[in-house]
Design an enzyme around this catalytic site. Structure first.
Site, PDB file in Angstrom:
ATOM      1  N   ASP A  26       0.894  -1.167   0.000  1.00 17.65           N
ATOM      2  CA  ASP A  26       0.000   0.000   0.000  1.00 17.65           C
ATOM      3  C   ASP A  26       0.928   1.211   0.000  1.00 17.65           C
ATOM      4  O   ASP A  26       1.616   1.468   0.995  1.00 17.65           O
ATOM      5  CB  ASP A  26      -0.895  -0.019   1.243  1.00 17.65           C
ATOM      6  CG  ASP A  26      -1.838   1.189   1.287  1.00 17.65           C
ATOM      7  OD1 ASP A  26      -1.550   2.199   0.597  1.00 17.65           O
ATOM      8  OD2 ASP A  26      -2.835   1.133   2.023  1.00 17.65           O
TER       9      ASP A  26
ATOM     10  N   TYR B  35      -8.902  14.417  -6.586  1.00 14.90           N
ATOM     11  CA  TYR B  35      -8.022  13.809  -7.602  1.00 14.90           C
ATOM     12  C   TYR B  35      -7.241  14.895  -8.346  1.00 14.90           C
ATOM     13  O   TYR B  35      -6.026  14.799  -8.529  1.00 14.90           O
ATOM     14  CB  TYR B  35      -8.885  12.993  -8.567  1.00 14.90           C
ATOM     15  CG  TYR B  35      -8.101  12.260  -9.632  1.00 14.90           C
ATOM     16  CD1 TYR B  35      -7.465  11.063  -9.343  1.00 14.90           C
ATOM     17  CD2 TYR B  35      -8.003  12.768 -10.923  1.00 14.90           C
ATOM     18  CE1 TYR B  35      -6.746  10.376 -10.327  1.00 14.90           C
ATOM     19  CE2 TYR B  35      -7.296  12.100 -11.906  1.00 14.90           C
ATOM     20  CZ  TYR B  35      -6.667  10.902 -11.605  1.00 14.90           C
ATOM     21  OH  TYR B  35      -5.954  10.241 -12.577  1.00 14.90           O
TER      22      TYR B  35
HETATM   23  N1  LIG Z   1      -6.982   5.937 -16.861  1.00 17.79           N
HETATM   24  C1  LIG Z   1      -6.930   7.231 -17.092  1.00 17.79           C
HETATM   25  O1  LIG Z   1      -7.698   7.766 -17.868  1.00 17.79           O
HETATM   26  C2  LIG Z   1      -5.882   8.072 -16.404  1.00 17.79           C
HETATM   27  C3  LIG Z   1      -5.706   9.393 -16.842  1.00 17.79           C
HETATM   28  C4  LIG Z   1      -4.737  10.185 -16.233  1.00 17.79           C
HETATM   29  C5  LIG Z   1      -3.978   9.660 -15.211  1.00 17.79           C
HETATM   30  N2  LIG Z   1      -4.187   8.381 -14.799  1.00 17.79           N
HETATM   31  C6  LIG Z   1      -3.338   7.869 -13.725  1.00 17.79           C
HETATM   32  O2  LIG Z   1      -2.609   6.771 -14.211  1.00 17.79           O
HETATM   33  C7  LIG Z   1      -2.305   5.886 -13.131  1.00 17.79           C
HETATM   34  C8  LIG Z   1      -2.739   4.457 -13.475  1.00 17.79           C
HETATM   35  O3  LIG Z   1      -4.110   4.496 -13.718  1.00 17.79           O
HETATM   36  P1  LIG Z   1      -4.942   3.289 -14.348  1.00 17.79           P
HETATM   37  O4  LIG Z   1      -6.024   3.932 -15.116  1.00 17.79           O
HETATM   38  O5  LIG Z   1      -4.037   2.329 -14.992  1.00 17.79           O
HETATM   39  O6  LIG Z   1      -5.581   2.687 -13.006  1.00 17.79           O
HETATM   40  P2  LIG Z   1      -6.067   1.208 -12.549  1.00 17.79           P
HETATM   41  O7  LIG Z   1      -7.144   1.437 -11.553  1.00 17.79           O
HETATM   42  O8  LIG Z   1      -6.346   0.337 -13.731  1.00 17.79           O
HETATM   43  O9  LIG Z   1      -4.768   0.668 -11.811  1.00 17.79           O
HETATM   44  C9  LIG Z   1      -4.314   1.268 -10.626  1.00 17.79           C
HETATM   45  C10 LIG Z   1      -3.586   0.206  -9.822  1.00 17.79           C
HETATM   46  O10 LIG Z   1      -3.134   0.848  -8.623  1.00 17.79           O
HETATM   47  C11 LIG Z   1      -3.375  -0.044  -7.546  1.00 17.79           C
HETATM   48  N3  LIG Z   1      -3.492   0.701  -6.297  1.00 17.79           N
HETATM   49  C12 LIG Z   1      -4.541   1.450  -5.869  1.00 17.79           C
HETATM   50  N4  LIG Z   1      -4.285   1.934  -4.648  1.00 17.79           N
HETATM   51  C13 LIG Z   1      -3.053   1.483  -4.301  1.00 17.79           C
HETATM   52  C14 LIG Z   1      -2.263   1.622  -3.144  1.00 17.79           C
HETATM   53  N5  LIG Z   1      -2.695   2.321  -2.084  1.00 17.79           N
HETATM   54  N6  LIG Z   1      -1.040   1.032  -3.122  1.00 17.79           N
HETATM   55  C15 LIG Z   1      -0.610   0.300  -4.178  1.00 17.79           C
HETATM   56  N7  LIG Z   1      -1.334   0.112  -5.289  1.00 17.79           N
HETATM   57  C16 LIG Z   1      -2.546   0.702  -5.349  1.00 17.79           C
HETATM   58  C17 LIG Z   1      -4.663  -0.766  -7.908  1.00 17.79           C
HETATM   59  O11 LIG Z   1      -4.802  -1.988  -7.195  1.00 17.79           O
HETATM   60  C18 LIG Z   1      -4.483  -0.961  -9.406  1.00 17.79           C
HETATM   61  O12 LIG Z   1      -3.823  -2.196  -9.671  1.00 17.79           O
HETATM   62  C19 LIG Z   1      -3.009   6.467 -11.909  1.00 17.79           C
HETATM   63  O13 LIG Z   1      -2.097   7.253 -11.169  1.00 17.79           O
HETATM   64  C20 LIG Z   1      -4.071   7.350 -12.520  1.00 17.79           C
HETATM   65  O14 LIG Z   1      -4.467   8.377 -11.662  1.00 17.79           O
HETATM   66  C21 LIG Z   1      -5.122   7.573 -15.366  1.00 17.79           C
END
Ligand SMILES: NC(=O)c1ccc[n+]([C@@H]2O[C@H](COP(=O)([O-])OP(=O)(O)OC[C@H]3O[C@@H](n4cnc5c(N)ncnc54)[C@H](O)[C@@H]3O)[C@@H](O)[C@H]2O)c1
Length: 255
Positions: free
Chosen positions: A62, A157
């Protein structure tokens, strides 16, 4: 291979862009610590990497917990003896996060704990290891919402990703003299579980977002991960403090 001989930690690598990154980094020759708070998801990413012939270990982490962050960095050193890349990708976007006027304090604090404290703690333990080696690359995942207002708010966020961007610049300036570069990636909306689970429930929000996007589609995880490969590799040795916006042109679109 572009990441040969490197050791990378990727947080949130049990899903979405983190998993795609872990698999791609391994294919490019990096040994990868797959860090996620969902142990089974992290194990599955490692299984896929090993099945393809790559080297990887899972860590149940975490990122908001200091002992977990320390253990994650220790695992990289214990297994591989070095740390070259810290890819701070883990992030959350809970449904309860909306406008400041209706977001519960608990939701605000949890977003900040994972998205901001998580980056701070990973850097706290990774940077001293990188200083020992005189080199390193830190890749922080911010978001296009750090530089744009949004009428469908997720204020915690948005604030958290602004903090990640500001912290990136501070680290870039502080640690470049020690051989460590720090850059941010600002993805636009990308087809991952994080975004799709949220948008699929709200057709209006989905249409609104696509209307503002000159490419007419959401991004794909590999289109963001391609930038991370560059930032992790030696090709980006003089790229420091940069904000890499990958959003299909949303942030430059007037009409
Ligand atoms: N998907 C989008 O459109 C988007 C756009 C801009 C930025 N982001 C950023 O990109 C990154 C990845 O996003 P994604 O869309 O692949 O998300 P996702 O939800 O598919 O994956 C996120 C992963 O982080 C893990 N996670 C959550 N809380 C955690 C914690 N406390 N400790 C360790 N692991 C933890 C989850 O279990 C998951 O496996 C994030 O930082 C997100 O904010 C995503």
């Amino acid at each position: 291979m572009r990441l040969e001989d490197k050791v990378s930690i990727i947080t949130g690598a049990g899903s979405g862009m983190g998993r795609v990154a872990a698999i791609r980094f391994a294919a490019e020759g990096s040994r990868v610590i797959v860090a996620d708070n969902q142990a089974e998801a992290a194990d599955e990413t490692v299984r896929q990497i090993r099945a393809a012939g790559g080297e990887s270990y899972a860590a149940r982490v975490d990122v908001s917990v200091e002992a977990d962050a320390r253990a994650m960095v220790d695992l990289a050193i214990e297994k591989y003896g070095q740390l070259d890349v810290l890819y701070n990708n883990a992030g959350i976007m809970p449904e309860a996060d909306h406008s400041v006027v209706d977001t519960p304090v608990e939701a605000w604090d949890r977003v900040m704990a994972v998205n901001v404290r998580g980056v701070y703690l990973a850097c706290k333990y990774a940077i001293p290891r990188m200083i020992e080696r005189g080199s390193g690359s830190i890749i922080n995942v911010s978001s296009f919402v750090a530089i744009l207002g949004c009428s469908v708010p997720q204020d915690a966020y948005t604030a958290s990703k602004g903090a990640v961007l500001a912290l990136t610049r501070s680290l870039a300036v502080q640690f470049a003299p020690k051989g460590i570069r720090t850059n941010a990636i600002l993805p636009g909306p990308v087809e991952t579980p994080l975004l799709m689970e949220w948008l699929l429930k709200d057709e209006a929000a989905k249409s609104l977002r696509l209307a503002r996007n000159p490419t007419g589609r959401f991004g794909k995880p590999e289109e963001v991960v391609a930038m991370a490969v560059y930032l992790a590799s030696d090709e980006s040795k003089w790229t420091n403090g940069a904000s890499m916006v990958i959003d299909g042109g949303i942030s430059v679109n007037y009409f």
